[in-house]
Motif scaffolding. Structure first.
Motif, PDB file in Angstrom:
ATOM      1  N   GLY A  43       0.827  -1.320   0.158  1.00 28.50           N
ATOM      2  CA  GLY A  43       0.149  -0.084   0.058  1.00 28.50           C
ATOM      3  C   GLY A  43       1.027   1.387   0.030  1.00 28.50           C
ATOM      4  O   GLY A  43       0.378   2.352  -0.080  1.00 28.50           O
ATOM      5  N   SER A  44       2.115   1.118   0.114  1.00 25.47           N
ATOM      6  CA  SER A  44       3.057   2.403   0.113  1.00 25.47           C
ATOM      7  C   SER A  44       2.988   2.749  -1.199  1.00 25.47           C
ATOM      8  O   SER A  44       3.091   1.944  -2.548  1.00 25.47           O
ATOM      9  CB  SER A  44       4.416   2.104   0.725  1.00 25.47           C
ATOM     10  N   ASN A  45       3.257   4.029  -1.597  1.00 22.92           N
ATOM     11  CA  ASN A  45       3.543   4.686  -2.892  1.00 22.92           C
ATOM     12  C   ASN A  45       4.755   5.357  -3.061  1.00 22.92           C
ATOM     13  O   ASN A  45       5.284   5.927  -2.113  1.00 22.92           O
ATOM     14  CB  ASN A  45       2.270   5.696  -3.171  1.00 22.92           C
ATOM     15  N   SER A  78       4.946   7.300   0.759  1.00 23.73           N
ATOM     16  CA  SER A  78       3.879   7.661   1.323  1.00 23.73           C
ATOM     17  C   SER A  78       2.851   6.423   1.507  1.00 23.73           C
ATOM     18  O   SER A  78       3.094   5.822   0.559  1.00 23.73           O
ATOM     19  CB  SER A  78       2.961   8.577   0.404  1.00 23.73           C
ATOM     20  N   PHE A  79       1.991   6.775   2.428  1.00 25.01           N
ATOM     21  CA  PHE A  79       0.861   5.735   2.777  1.00 25.01           C
ATOM     22  C   PHE A  79      -0.346   6.474   2.796  1.00 25.01           C
ATOM     23  O   PHE A  79      -0.281   7.371   3.603  1.00 25.01           O
ATOM     24  CB  PHE A  79       1.005   5.022   4.269  1.00 25.01           C
ATOM     25  N   ASP A  80      -1.381   6.206   1.919  1.00 28.25           N
ATOM     26  CA  ASP A  80      -2.817   6.985   1.674  1.00 28.25           C
ATOM     27  C   ASP A  80      -2.270   8.442   1.552  1.00 28.25           C
ATOM     28  O   ASP A  80      -1.556   8.698   0.512  1.00 28.25           O
ATOM     29  CB  ASP A  80      -3.566   6.813   2.888  1.00 28.25           C
ATOM     30  N   ASP A  81      -2.411   9.203   2.674  1.00 28.07           N
ATOM     31  CA  ASP A  81      -2.125  10.792   2.249  1.00 28.07           C
ATOM     32  C   ASP A  81      -1.201  11.241   3.331  1.00 28.07           C
ATOM     33  O   ASP A  81      -0.917  12.368   3.441  1.00 28.07           O
ATOM     34  CB  ASP A  81      -3.369  11.562   2.674  1.00 28.07           C
ATOM     35  N   ASN A  82      -0.271  10.290   3.692  1.00 29.58           N
ATOM     36  CA  ASN A  82       0.550  10.262   4.575  1.00 29.58           C
ATOM     37  C   ASN A  82       2.038  10.326   4.129  1.00 29.58           C
ATOM     38  O   ASN A  82       2.302   9.212   3.594  1.00 29.58           O
ATOM     39  CB  ASN A  82       0.446   9.529   5.771  1.00 29.58           C
TER      40      ASN A  82
END
Length: 184
Positions: A43-45, A78-82
């Motif tokens: 899920g990391s971007n 990043s994870f989600d908006d973090n």
């Protein structure tokens, strides 16, 4: 770590005596596409940042050169908006082999020193190791006027996490595109 730096300096100084008149110095900059791999990274971007710094090319033979660099590198994930932004001072020590006029393949080790780490606006540098080690692989193209282009991947080999519980191990991975210029 001090031994590695001393070895790098001695190596560079040794090569400068070999072909002192043919050494080129320059600057380069470009884009980073950084991510992490390892435990709990599903899920990391990828994050996009930049790199810039100084480099030198020291010819060893007609086909082979040594290229030490001193680079600022914006990395992270990043994870989600973090988003976690990691800022490094990297020292790649690249060997370049020219397969054709101007076109080279390159590889070599890289040591990195963490300058800062932020999660949005919060300082999280204590959560990360201050030293990073990796291997670079890439392609370069150099024009006769000194302009050069590069594409490189840095494969992190060390755990970037500074956690007492060593169950979470993550490594940097950075794809870089750069444009540079050799001044002389």
């Amino acid at each position: 770590m001090k031994k590695i730096l001393v070895l790098a300096v001695v190596t560079v100084l040794g090569f400068t005596n070999v072909n002192a008149q043919k050494i080129k110095f320059g600057a380069k900059g470009g884009l980073n596409f950084a991510s992490i791999s390892g435990d709990n990274t599903k899920g990391s971007n990828t994050v996009t940042s930049f790199n810039f710094g100084l480099l030198s090319e020291i010819p060893i033979s007609e086909k082979f050169s040594f290229q030490p660099e001193l680079m600022y590198s914006g990395q992270g994930y990043s994870f989600d908006d973090n988003t976690v932004a990691l800022h490094y001072l990297n020292i790649p020590l690249m060997g370049k082999y020219y397969v054709a006029k101007g076109l080279s393949v390159e590889a070599g080790p890289q040591i990195g020193f963490l300058l800062s780490a932020k999660n949005e606006k919060t300082d999280v540098k204590d959560s990360f190791n201050t030293f990073d080690f990796g291997i670079n692989f890439g392609l370069g193209y150099k024009l006769e006027n000194g302009l050069n282009f590069g594409a490189r991947y840095n494969l992190g080999l060390t755990n970037i996490n500074n956690i007492d519980d060593s169950s979470s191990k993550n490594k940097n991975g950075v794809f870089q595109l750069s444009v540079g210029y050799f001044f002389f």
